[in-house]
Write a protein that holds these residues in place. Structure first.
Motif, PDB file in Angstrom:
ATOM      1  N   GLU A  15       1.066  -1.528   0.467  1.00 56.12           N
ATOM      2  CA  GLU A  15       0.177  -0.084   0.073  1.00 56.12           C
ATOM      3  C   GLU A  15       0.815   0.980  -0.010  1.00 56.12           C
ATOM      4  N   PHE A  16       1.826   1.328   1.148  1.00 57.63           N
ATOM      5  CA  PHE A  16       2.578   2.381   0.860  1.00 57.63           C
ATOM      6  C   PHE A  16       4.549   1.931   0.463  1.00 57.63           C
ATOM      7  N   TYR A  17       4.723   2.758  -0.477  1.00 58.07           N
ATOM      8  CA  TYR A  17       6.047   2.567  -0.755  1.00 58.07           C
ATOM      9  C   TYR A  17       7.426   2.277   0.612  1.00 58.07           C
ATOM     10  N   GLY A  18       8.187   1.890   0.588  1.00 54.76           N
ATOM     11  CA  GLY A  18       9.282   1.065   1.472  1.00 54.76           C
ATOM     12  C   GLY A  18       9.816  -0.151   1.364  1.00 54.76           C
ATOM     13  N   PRO A  19      10.228  -0.710   2.166  1.00 55.81           N
ATOM     14  CA  PRO A  19      11.255  -1.784   1.875  1.00 55.81           C
ATOM     15  C   PRO A  19       9.816  -2.838   1.790  1.00 55.81           C
ATOM     16  N   CYS A  20      10.411  -3.837   1.295  1.00 50.25           N
ATOM     17  CA  CYS A  20       9.388  -4.808   1.150  1.00 50.25           C
ATOM     18  C   CYS A  20       9.709  -5.976   2.306  1.00 50.25           C
ATOM     19  N   PRO A  21       8.134  -6.642   2.384  1.00 47.86           N
ATOM     20  CA  PRO A  21       7.760  -7.216   4.185  1.00 47.86           C
ATOM     21  C   PRO A  21       9.005  -8.628   4.121  1.00 47.86           C
ATOM     22  N   SER A  22      10.133  -9.179   3.196  1.00 44.19           N
ATOM     23  CA  SER A  22      10.803  -9.754   3.750  1.00 44.19           C
ATOM     24  C   SER A  22      11.747  -8.981   4.516  1.00 44.19           C
ATOM     25  N   CYS A  23      12.868  -7.116   3.332  1.00 46.80           N
ATOM     26  CA  CYS A  23      13.762  -6.668   3.962  1.00 46.80           C
ATOM     27  C   CYS A  23      13.134  -6.182   4.884  1.00 46.80           C
ATOM     28  N   ARG A  24      11.655  -5.602   5.265  1.00 46.70           N
ATOM     29  CA  ARG A  24      10.870  -5.370   6.473  1.00 46.70           C
ATOM     30  C   ARG A  24      11.880  -6.104   7.964  1.00 46.70           C
ATOM     31  N   ALA A  25      10.931  -7.492   7.586  1.00 49.38           N
ATOM     32  CA  ALA A  25      11.423  -8.344   8.658  1.00 49.38           C
ATOM     33  C   ALA A  25      12.435  -8.904   9.441  1.00 49.38           C
ATOM     34  N   GLU A  26      13.742  -7.972   8.429  1.00 49.64           N
ATOM     35  CA  GLU A  26      14.657  -8.795   8.870  1.00 49.64           C
ATOM     36  C   GLU A  26      15.913  -7.507   9.137  1.00 49.64           C
ATOM     37  N   LEU A  27      14.895  -5.829   8.769  1.00 53.44           N
ATOM     38  CA  LEU A  27      15.557  -4.839  10.010  1.00 53.44           C
ATOM     39  C   LEU A  27      15.247  -5.106  10.968  1.00 53.44           C
ATOM     40  N   ILE A  28      13.405  -5.316  11.445  1.00 49.84           N
ATOM     41  CA  ILE A  28      12.906  -5.315  12.644  1.00 49.84           C
ATOM     42  C   ILE A  28      14.014  -6.676  13.117  1.00 49.84           C
ATOM     43  N   ALA A  29      14.335  -7.521  12.774  1.00 43.56           N
ATOM     44  CA  ALA A  29      15.156  -8.696  13.516  1.00 43.56           C
ATOM     45  C   ALA A  29      15.935  -8.404  14.334  1.00 43.56           C
ATOM     46  N   THR A  30      17.147  -7.366  13.430  1.00 41.01           N
ATOM     47  CA  THR A  30      18.408  -6.930  13.146  1.00 41.01           C
ATOM     48  C   THR A  30      17.931  -5.896  14.508  1.00 41.01           C
ATOM     49  N   PHE A  31      17.145  -4.226  14.367  1.00 37.04           N
ATOM     50  CA  PHE A  31      17.046  -3.708  15.020  1.00 37.04           C
ATOM     51  C   PHE A  31      16.371  -3.587  16.235  1.00 37.04           C
ATOM     52  N   ARG A  32      16.378  -4.457  16.422  1.00 38.07           N
ATOM     53  CA  ARG A  32      14.705  -4.823  17.505  1.00 38.07           C
ATOM     54  C   ARG A  32      15.620  -4.753  18.663  1.00 38.07           C
ATOM     55  N   SER A  33      15.503  -4.339  20.009  1.00 36.14           N
ATOM     56  CA  SER A  33      15.966  -3.844  21.676  1.00 36.14           C
ATOM     57  C   SER A  33      14.773  -3.708  22.007  1.00 36.14           C
ATOM     58  N   ASP A  34      14.983  -3.998  23.892  1.00 41.04           N
ATOM     59  CA  ASP A  34      14.593  -4.035  24.804  1.00 41.04           C
ATOM     60  C   ASP A  34      14.446  -2.751  25.012  1.00 41.04           C
ATOM     61  N   GLY A  35      13.547  -2.440  25.525  1.00 43.75           N
ATOM     62  CA  GLY A  35      13.230  -1.250  26.569  1.00 43.75           C
ATOM     63  C   GLY A  35      14.602  -0.938  27.810  1.00 43.75           C
TER      64      GLY A  35
END
Length: 59
Positions: A15-35
């Motif tokens: 619906e919106f321009y940006g990373p594809c779903p596989s890239c988005r999942a990879e970015l979330i896994a890479t940069f996820r951190s706990d508060g």
């Protein structure tokens, strides 16, 4: 809307321009951190202002 993923250059449809779903999942896994809890010193107002004569006047 169909577009080319800006990260991996594959064709993606979303619906919106940006990373594809596989890239988005990879970015979330890479940069996820706990508060974390940040301890701050208690606020103490500065005392560089002197009270005026009206505030000090006794009735």
């Amino acid at each position: 809307m169909e577009f080319t993923c800006p990260r991996c250059a594959t064709s993606a449809e979303a619906e919106f321009y940006g990373p594809c779903p596989s890239c988005r999942a990879e970015l979330i896994a890479t940069f996820r951190s706990d508060g974390r809890v940040v301890e701050l010193a208690e606020y103490e107002p500065k005392m560089n202002v002197t009270p005026n004569a009206v505030a000090l006047k006794d009735d």
